[in-house]
Design a protein around this motif. Structure first.
Motif, PDB file in Angstrom:
ATOM      1  N   ARG A  13     -60.525  81.544 -27.608  1.00  0.00           N
ATOM      2  CA  ARG A  13     -60.819  80.455 -26.667  1.00  0.00           C
ATOM      3  C   ARG A  13     -62.310  80.376 -26.387  1.00  0.00           C
ATOM      4  O   ARG A  13     -62.890  79.298 -26.381  1.00  0.00           O
ATOM      5  N   ARG A  61     -63.985  78.738 -29.058  1.00  0.00           N
ATOM      6  CA  ARG A  61     -63.373  77.421 -29.339  1.00  0.00           C
ATOM      7  C   ARG A  61     -62.705  77.398 -30.711  1.00  0.00           C
ATOM      8  O   ARG A  61     -62.902  76.473 -31.503  1.00  0.00           O
ATOM      9  N   THR A  90     -59.158  78.533 -31.024  1.00  0.00           N
ATOM     10  CA  THR A  90     -57.761  78.912 -30.828  1.00  0.00           C
ATOM     11  C   THR A  90     -56.848  78.346 -31.919  1.00  0.00           C
ATOM     12  O   THR A  90     -55.952  79.048 -32.386  1.00  0.00           O
ATOM     13  N   ASP A  91     -57.074  77.112 -32.322  1.00  0.00           N
ATOM     14  CA  ASP A  91     -56.234  76.522 -33.367  1.00  0.00           C
ATOM     15  C   ASP A  91     -56.407  77.269 -34.681  1.00  0.00           C
ATOM     16  O   ASP A  91     -55.422  77.607 -35.350  1.00  0.00           O
ATOM     17  N   ARG A  92     -57.655  77.526 -35.035  1.00  0.00           N
ATOM     18  CA  ARG A  92     -57.924  78.208 -36.309  1.00  0.00           C
ATOM     19  C   ARG A  92     -57.341  79.614 -36.316  1.00  0.00           C
ATOM     20  O   ARG A  92     -56.665  80.018 -37.259  1.00  0.00           O
ATOM     21  N   GLY A 100     -54.999  80.865 -34.408  1.00  0.00           N
ATOM     22  CA  GLY A 100     -53.541  80.795 -34.364  1.00  0.00           C
ATOM     23  C   GLY A 100     -52.945  80.501 -35.730  1.00  0.00           C
ATOM     24  O   GLY A 100     -51.931  81.087 -36.123  1.00  0.00           O
ATOM     25  N   ARG A 101     -53.577  79.602 -36.463  1.00  0.00           N
ATOM     26  CA  ARG A 101     -53.129  79.260 -37.811  1.00  0.00           C
ATOM     27  C   ARG A 101     -53.293  80.468 -38.750  1.00  0.00           C
ATOM     28  O   ARG A 101     -52.398  80.779 -39.532  1.00  0.00           O
ATOM     29  N   GLU A 102     -54.430  81.151 -38.657  1.00  0.00           N
ATOM     30  CA  GLU A 102     -54.663  82.330 -39.498  1.00  0.00           C
ATOM     31  C   GLU A 102     -53.630  83.415 -39.201  1.00  0.00           C
ATOM     32  O   GLU A 102     -53.107  84.051 -40.129  1.00  0.00           O
TER      33      GLU A 102
END
Length: 99
Positions: free
Chosen positions: A19, A22, A24-26, A28-30
């Protein structure tokens, strides 16, 4: 400490670091993709789950995977090495679920 409590600590720490960056999406995907990769390789999954295999051996495997997957974020790479050093790789699935 329960598996869920251990996984929660790592997941929250990873989420906090991601977070702040910036990412979190990356991250989380990894995490999800790495969990899927481990699950798709029965031997790798068995090694990570086996407490009789020394943490140093697991760390060597993680180091090799990180070399072979150079696009992973440093944040996620640090989590993997930390989990390997502390022999907590068997909690990856729970960490991903909580993350």
């Amino acid at each position: 400490m329960t598996v869920r409590a251990v996984a929660r600590q790592y997941a929250l720490a990873l989420f906090d670091v991601a977070r702040k960056g910036r990412m979190t999406d990356r991250v989380g995907r990894e995490l999800a993709e790495f969990v899927a990769l481990v699950a798709s390789h029965e031997e790798l999954s068995a090694v990570f789950a086996n407490t009789a295999i020394p943490a140093a051996a697991k760390r060597a495997i993680v180091d090799r995977l990180l070399q072979d997957l150079p696009g992973l974020s440093p944040e996620f790479g640090r989590l993997l090495t930390l989990l390997a050093d502390r022999d907590r790789l068997m909690h990856l699935d729970a960490i991903a679920t909580i993350f």
